[in-house]
Design a protein around this motif. Structure first.
Motif, PDB file in Angstrom:
ATOM      1  N   THR A   6       0.853  -1.181   0.000  1.00 22.39           N
ATOM      2  CA  THR A   6       0.000   0.000   0.000  1.00 22.39           C
ATOM      3  C   THR A   6       0.888   1.231   0.000  1.00 22.39           C
ATOM      4  OG1 THR A   6      -0.132  -0.059   2.421  1.00 22.39           O
ATOM      5  CG2 THR A   6      -1.892  -1.138   1.186  1.00 22.39           C
ATOM      6  N   TYR A   7       0.624   2.100  -0.942  1.00 23.17           N
ATOM      7  CA  TYR A   7       1.363   3.342  -1.058  1.00 23.17           C
ATOM      8  C   TYR A   7       0.382   4.490  -0.938  1.00 23.17           C
ATOM      9  CZ  TYR A   7       4.989   0.306  -2.882  1.00 23.17           C
ATOM     10  OH  TYR A   7       5.918  -0.692  -3.023  1.00 23.17           O
ATOM     11  N   SER A   8       0.808   5.521  -0.236  1.00 20.82           N
ATOM     12  CA  SER A   8       0.009   6.740  -0.144  1.00 20.82           C
ATOM     13  C   SER A   8       0.582   7.743  -1.129  1.00 20.82           C
ATOM     14  CB  SER A   8       0.064   7.323   1.267  1.00 20.82           C
ATOM     15  OG  SER A   8      -0.515   6.432   2.189  1.00 20.82           O
ATOM     16  N   ILE A   9      -0.280   8.241  -2.004  1.00 23.05           N
ATOM     17  CA  ILE A   9       0.128   9.245  -2.983  1.00 23.05           C
ATOM     18  C   ILE A   9      -0.688  10.497  -2.704  1.00 23.05           C
ATOM     19  CG2 ILE A   9       0.212   9.847  -5.428  1.00 23.05           C
ATOM     20  CD1 ILE A   9       0.609   6.905  -6.052  1.00 23.05           C
ATOM     21  N   ILE A  25      10.544   1.296  -2.597  1.00 22.62           N
ATOM     22  CA  ILE A  25      10.136   1.744  -3.926  1.00 22.62           C
ATOM     23  C   ILE A  25      11.363   1.765  -4.837  1.00 22.62           C
ATOM     24  CG2 ILE A  25       9.186   3.640  -5.281  1.00 22.62           C
ATOM     25  CD1 ILE A  25       7.542   4.401  -2.794  1.00 22.62           C
ATOM     26  N   ASN A  26      11.276   1.056  -5.953  1.00 17.90           N
ATOM     27  CA  ASN A  26      12.366   1.020  -6.920  1.00 17.90           C
ATOM     28  C   ASN A  26      12.224   2.178  -7.905  1.00 17.90           C
ATOM     29  OD1 ASN A  26      14.474   0.349  -8.568  1.00 17.90           O
ATOM     30  ND2 ASN A  26      13.609  -1.561  -9.302  1.00 17.90           N
ATOM     31  N   ASN A  46      11.197  10.039  -3.187  1.00 21.25           N
ATOM     32  CA  ASN A  46       9.848   9.615  -3.576  1.00 21.25           C
ATOM     33  C   ASN A  46       8.921  10.781  -3.876  1.00 21.25           C
ATOM     34  OD1 ASN A  46      10.718   6.986  -3.265  1.00 21.25           O
ATOM     35  ND2 ASN A  46       9.941   6.831  -1.185  1.00 21.25           N
ATOM     36  N   VAL A  47       9.450  11.771  -4.589  1.00 23.03           N
ATOM     37  CA  VAL A  47       8.660  12.928  -5.003  1.00 23.03           C
ATOM     38  C   VAL A  47       8.671  12.999  -6.525  1.00 23.03           C
ATOM     39  CG1 VAL A  47       8.473  15.445  -4.926  1.00 23.03           C
ATOM     40  CG2 VAL A  47       9.143  14.185  -2.881  1.00 23.03           C
ATOM     41  N   VAL A  48       7.485  13.219  -7.123  1.00 26.98           N
ATOM     42  CA  VAL A  48       7.351  13.328  -8.568  1.00 26.98           C
ATOM     43  C   VAL A  48       6.815  14.722  -8.889  1.00 26.98           C
ATOM     44  CG1 VAL A  48       6.234  12.395 -10.625  1.00 26.98           C
ATOM     45  CG2 VAL A  48       6.886  10.857  -8.766  1.00 26.98           C
ATOM     46  N   ASP A  49       7.498  15.442  -9.778  1.00 30.32           N
ATOM     47  CA  ASP A  49       7.070  16.782 -10.176  1.00 30.32           C
ATOM     48  C   ASP A  49       6.119  16.678 -11.360  1.00 30.32           C
ATOM     49  OD1 ASP A  49       6.742  19.432 -10.793  1.00 30.32           O
ATOM     50  OD2 ASP A  49       8.846  19.815 -11.251  1.00 30.32           O
ATOM     51  N   MET A  50       4.851  17.018 -11.134  1.00 30.81           N
ATOM     52  CA  MET A  50       3.830  16.971 -12.186  1.00 30.81           C
ATOM     53  C   MET A  50       3.435  18.368 -12.664  1.00 30.81           C
ATOM     54  SD  MET A  50       3.332  13.775 -12.739  1.00 30.81           S
ATOM     55  CE  MET A  50       1.808  13.745 -13.687  1.00 30.81           C
ATOM     56  N   SER A  51       4.191  19.390 -12.262  1.00 28.37           N
ATOM     57  CA  SER A  51       3.805  20.775 -12.557  1.00 28.37           C
ATOM     58  C   SER A  51       3.849  21.116 -14.038  1.00 28.37           C
ATOM     59  CB  SER A  51       4.689  21.745 -11.773  1.00 28.37           C
ATOM     60  OG  SER A  51       6.036  21.619 -12.183  1.00 28.37           O
ATOM     61  N   THR A  52       4.614  20.384 -14.843  1.00 26.12           N
ATOM     62  CA  THR A  52       4.725  20.697 -16.266  1.00 26.12           C
ATOM     63  C   THR A  52       3.745  19.896 -17.128  1.00 26.12           C
ATOM     64  OG1 THR A  52       6.463  19.055 -16.565  1.00 26.12           O
ATOM     65  CG2 THR A  52       7.168  21.295 -16.045  1.00 26.12           C
ATOM     66  N   PHE A  60      -0.045   6.200 -11.763  1.00 29.13           N
ATOM     67  CA  PHE A  60       1.278   5.981 -11.194  1.00 29.13           C
ATOM     68  C   PHE A  60       1.442   4.489 -10.944  1.00 29.13           C
ATOM     69  CE2 PHE A  60       2.858  10.171  -9.249  1.00 29.13           C
ATOM     70  CZ  PHE A  60       2.248  10.911 -10.227  1.00 29.13           C
ATOM     71  N   ASN A  61       2.368   3.873 -11.672  1.00 31.47           N
ATOM     72  CA  ASN A  61       2.683   2.461 -11.470  1.00 31.47           C
ATOM     73  C   ASN A  61       3.928   2.413 -10.581  1.00 31.47           C
ATOM     74  OD1 ASN A  61       2.976  -0.290 -11.606  1.00 31.47           O
ATOM     75  ND2 ASN A  61       3.789  -0.305 -13.685  1.00 31.47           N
ATOM     76  N   VAL A  62       3.698   2.124  -9.298  1.00 31.91           N
ATOM     77  CA  VAL A  62       4.787   2.072  -8.326  1.00 31.91           C
ATOM     78  C   VAL A  62       5.337   0.653  -8.310  1.00 31.91           C
ATOM     79  CG1 VAL A  62       5.444   2.452  -5.922  1.00 31.91           C
ATOM     80  CG2 VAL A  62       3.635   3.856  -6.956  1.00 31.91           C
ATOM     81  N   VAL A  63       6.635   0.512  -8.582  1.00 37.27           N
ATOM     82  CA  VAL A  63       7.276  -0.806  -8.631  1.00 37.27           C
ATOM     83  C   VAL A  63       8.269  -0.888  -7.478  1.00 37.27           C
ATOM     84  CG1 VAL A  63       8.629  -2.409 -10.017  1.00 37.27           C
ATOM     85  CG2 VAL A  63       7.016  -0.857 -11.134  1.00 37.27           C
ATOM     86  N   ASP A  64       8.124  -1.920  -6.650  1.00 30.33           N
ATOM     87  CA  ASP A  64       9.034  -2.060  -5.520  1.00 30.33           C
ATOM     88  C   ASP A  64      10.266  -2.870  -5.906  1.00 30.33           C
ATOM     89  OD1 ASP A  64       8.320  -4.737  -5.453  1.00 30.33           O
ATOM     90  OD2 ASP A  64       7.111  -4.567  -3.643  1.00 30.33           O
ATOM     91  N   ASN A  65      11.163  -3.040  -4.971  1.00 26.92           N
ATOM     92  CA  ASN A  65      12.428  -3.731  -5.247  1.00 26.92           C
ATOM     93  C   ASN A  65      12.237  -5.195  -5.609  1.00 26.92           C
ATOM     94  OD1 ASN A  65      13.935  -1.416  -4.818  1.00 26.92           O
ATOM     95  ND2 ASN A  65      14.120  -1.792  -2.637  1.00 26.92           N
ATOM     96  N   ALA A  66      11.103  -5.792  -5.253  1.00 28.28           N
ATOM     97  CA  ALA A  66      10.816  -7.188  -5.597  1.00 28.28           C
ATOM     98  C   ALA A  66      10.130  -7.307  -6.953  1.00 28.28           C
ATOM     99  CB  ALA A  66       9.946  -7.815  -4.513  1.00 28.28           C
ATOM    100  N   GLY A  67       9.825  -6.154  -7.596  1.00 27.66           N
ATOM    101  CA  GLY A  67       9.172  -6.168  -8.899  1.00 27.66           C
ATOM    102  C   GLY A  67       7.664  -6.171  -8.843  1.00 27.66           C
ATOM    103  N   THR A  68       7.091  -5.962  -7.659  1.00 28.12           N
ATOM    104  CA  THR A  68       5.643  -5.931  -7.497  1.00 28.12           C
ATOM    105  C   THR A  68       5.100  -4.567  -7.917  1.00 28.12           C
ATOM    106  OG1 THR A  68       5.839  -7.452  -5.647  1.00 28.12           O
ATOM    107  CG2 THR A  68       3.752  -6.285  -5.864  1.00 28.12           C
TER     108      THR A  68
END
Length: 78
Positions: A6-9, A25-26, A46-52, A60-68
């Motif tokens: 579970t990720y909070s965005i 998070i990978n 873990n910050v993404v700039d969407m201002s542009t 948002f496809n969040v991929v962890d270190n295990a590939g999930t």
């Protein structure tokens, strides 16, 4: 065995910076509403700039270190 990440965005909707809270998070792949890849982010903070980006719905496809994968919808509204 099924593992649930579970990720909070937030904030959502956003007009600029989006923070993703979670562990291991990978990278984050950002897709537009047409399913086209628009950005791949590998970041330590873990910050993404969407201002542009244009107003609309992004996924948002969040991929962890295990590939999930975990996909969440983010709305950009300026």
């Amino acid at each position: 065995e099924v593992l649930v990440n579970t990720y909070s965005i937030y904030p959502n909707p956003t007009s600029g910076m989006v923070t993703i809270e979670g562990e291991n998070i990978n990278y984050v792949a950002v897709y537009n509403s047409l399913g086209q890849l628009v950005k791949v982010v590998r970041t330590q903070d873990n910050v993404v700039d969407m201002s542009t980006y244009e107003n609309g719905v992004y996924f948002f496809n969040v991929v962890d270190n295990a590939g999930t994968n975990s996909v969440q919808r983010v709305v950009v509204a300026k």
